[in-house]
Design an enzyme around this catalytic site. Structure first.
Site, PDB file in Angstrom:
ATOM      1  N   GLU A 192      -3.694  25.943  21.671  1.00  0.00           N
ATOM      2  CA  GLU A 192      -3.571  24.491  21.692  1.00  0.00           C
ATOM      3  C   GLU A 192      -3.571  23.827  23.071  1.00  0.00           C
ATOM      4  O   GLU A 192      -2.583  23.201  23.479  1.00  0.00           O
ATOM      5  CB  GLU A 192      -2.311  24.073  20.921  1.00  0.00           C
ATOM      6  CG  GLU A 192      -2.358  24.461  19.456  1.00  0.00           C
ATOM      7  CD  GLU A 192      -1.185  23.932  18.653  1.00  0.00           C
ATOM      8  OE1 GLU A 192      -0.240  23.366  19.250  1.00  0.00           O
ATOM      9  OE2 GLU A 192      -1.197  24.084  17.419  1.00  0.00           O
ATOM     10  N   GLU A 304      -3.787  28.151  12.660  1.00  0.00           N
ATOM     11  CA  GLU A 304      -2.453  27.753  12.228  1.00  0.00           C
ATOM     12  C   GLU A 304      -2.563  26.693  11.141  1.00  0.00           C
ATOM     13  O   GLU A 304      -3.345  25.754  11.241  1.00  0.00           O
ATOM     14  CB  GLU A 304      -1.626  27.158  13.383  1.00  0.00           C
ATOM     15  CG  GLU A 304      -1.148  28.143  14.418  1.00  0.00           C
ATOM     16  CD  GLU A 304      -0.219  27.478  15.439  1.00  0.00           C
ATOM     17  OE1 GLU A 304       0.346  26.397  15.121  1.00  0.00           O
ATOM     18  OE2 GLU A 304      -0.071  28.025  16.538  1.00  0.00           O
TER      19      GLU A 304
END
Length: 369
Positions: A192, A304
């Protein structure tokens, strides 16, 4: 984005076959020398050719879970092993493999593995990483190794004067030299990235990919986008140049990439609340990224995603899984967030309690059989 117990991350019902069918039909909607021992591939029958073929054959090849522990307490570096962070156990891997999973995404911290930029990898920490990877891949599982740093090293953004792209490339060169003999290892470049220009992230990713391939590694590389790599925001511009535009400049001489996105089901897609917007939100938020993959001949991985144990969330989770199954010409697989020995109190956790499966596992199970 997803906060969880024990870590310092930024704000990064059982399904029925009838519902699955309805959702499926659309009713819802130059390298440096390596450090430490290079692990050998435990299963000689698995070849790089086989792994590469998985990128060109339709079907969800990887289905698994994030096993947390090694990324905990990022503000306590290096931290006390076994008290502030840990690597997952063999029994944890065995449980999820028994459920039909074949992928473990393993978050860890860059700073623990490489305490000094451009420096040697820490042998003690590297051995923990290698031991987990070797024991897991020896079982036939695939491991996606994930520097869980949000595009940073000691709080400095990759691409800044303190952490130039070359430092990121050096780190990945050393990791690639360690794991290039094991085709069951996927290289997840970074968890991320955020708070930077998308062009900067593309430059960092390309440097890492170049250095990985310079080692001779043919492993699959998972490349995230900017802005926490949200699937829903792939074409948005609130963070600068959209990922949909800039990520087309990612280059891999080995032609063995997947693009990794994350997607949660609450109002702002952060995964920081247990609220799910609707029963169809999971599939809806994957649509724009799926369209981009197909239009550009790319492959995707949902690294995720998660849901709380409410009826709406279970339905949304089921819809998301069914959607990827339907669009498996471009989706390579998924890894649910999260599980781990210290994650039992997390409302999204798949960690069994006293040997009892979590309700979310019941939703996942039809997609693992």
């Amino acid at each position: 984005m997803r906060a969880h117990i024990g870590a310092t991350r930024p704000s990064s019902f059982l399904s029925t076959l009838a519902l699955c069918a309805a959702l499926t039909l659309g009713a819802c909607g130059g390298g440096s020398s390596g450090d430490g021992p290079a692990p050998s591939a435990p299963d000689a029958s698995v070849s790089a050719v086989t792994e590469t073929a998985e990128l060109t054959t339709p079907g969800l090849r990887w289905r698994g879970v994030n096993l947390s522990g090694a990324e905990y307490n990022s503000t306590s570096l290096p931290g006390r092993y076994g008290y502030q962070y840990f690597y997952p156990s063999n029994s944890a891997v065995d449980y999820f493999q028994s459920k039909g999973m074949n992928l473990i995404r393993l978050p860890f911290l860059w700073e623990r593995v490489q305490p000094t930029l451009y420096g040697a990898l820490d042998q003690t920490e590297l051995q923990r990483l290698v031991t987990f990877v070797n024991s897991t891949t020896a079982k036939g599982m695939t491991v996606l190794i994930d520097p869980h740093n949000y595009g940073r090293y000691r709080q400095q953004v990759i691409g800044s004067s303190g952490v130039p792209h070359t430092a990121f490339g050096d780190f990945w060169s050393r990791l690639a030299n360690t794991f290039k003999g094991n085709p069951k290892v996927l290289f997840g470049l970074m968890n991320e990235p955020y708070g930077m220009t998308t062009e900067n992230w593309v430059g960092a990713a390309n440097e890492a990919i170049r250095r990985i391939r310079a080692t001779g590694a043919t492993n699959t590389i998972a490349v995230p986008g900017n802005a926490w790599s949200g699937a829903y925001s792939w074409t948005a511009n609130f963070y600068g140049t959209p990922n949909a535009q800039a990520m087309l400049q990612i280059a891999d001489s080995g032609n063995n990439l997947v693009f990794e996105v994350h997607q949660y089901l609450d109002t702002d897609s952060s995964g920081t609340t247990t609220h799910c917007v609707s029963a169809t939100i999971g599939a809806q938020r994957l649509q724009v990224f799926t369209d981009w993959l197909r239009a550009n001949g790319k492959r995707g991985l949902l690294g995720e995603f998660a849901a709380a144990n409410t009826e709406t969330c279970r339905l949304a989770l089921n819809g998301m899984l069914a959607y990827m199954q339907t669009h498996s010409d471009v989706w390579m697989g998924w890894s649910y967030w999260l599980a781990g020995a210290w994650a039992s109190n997390d409302p999204f956790s798949l960690q069994p309690v006293n040997g009892v499966d979590r309700p979310q596992m019941q939703v996942l199970q039809p997609y693992l059989n």
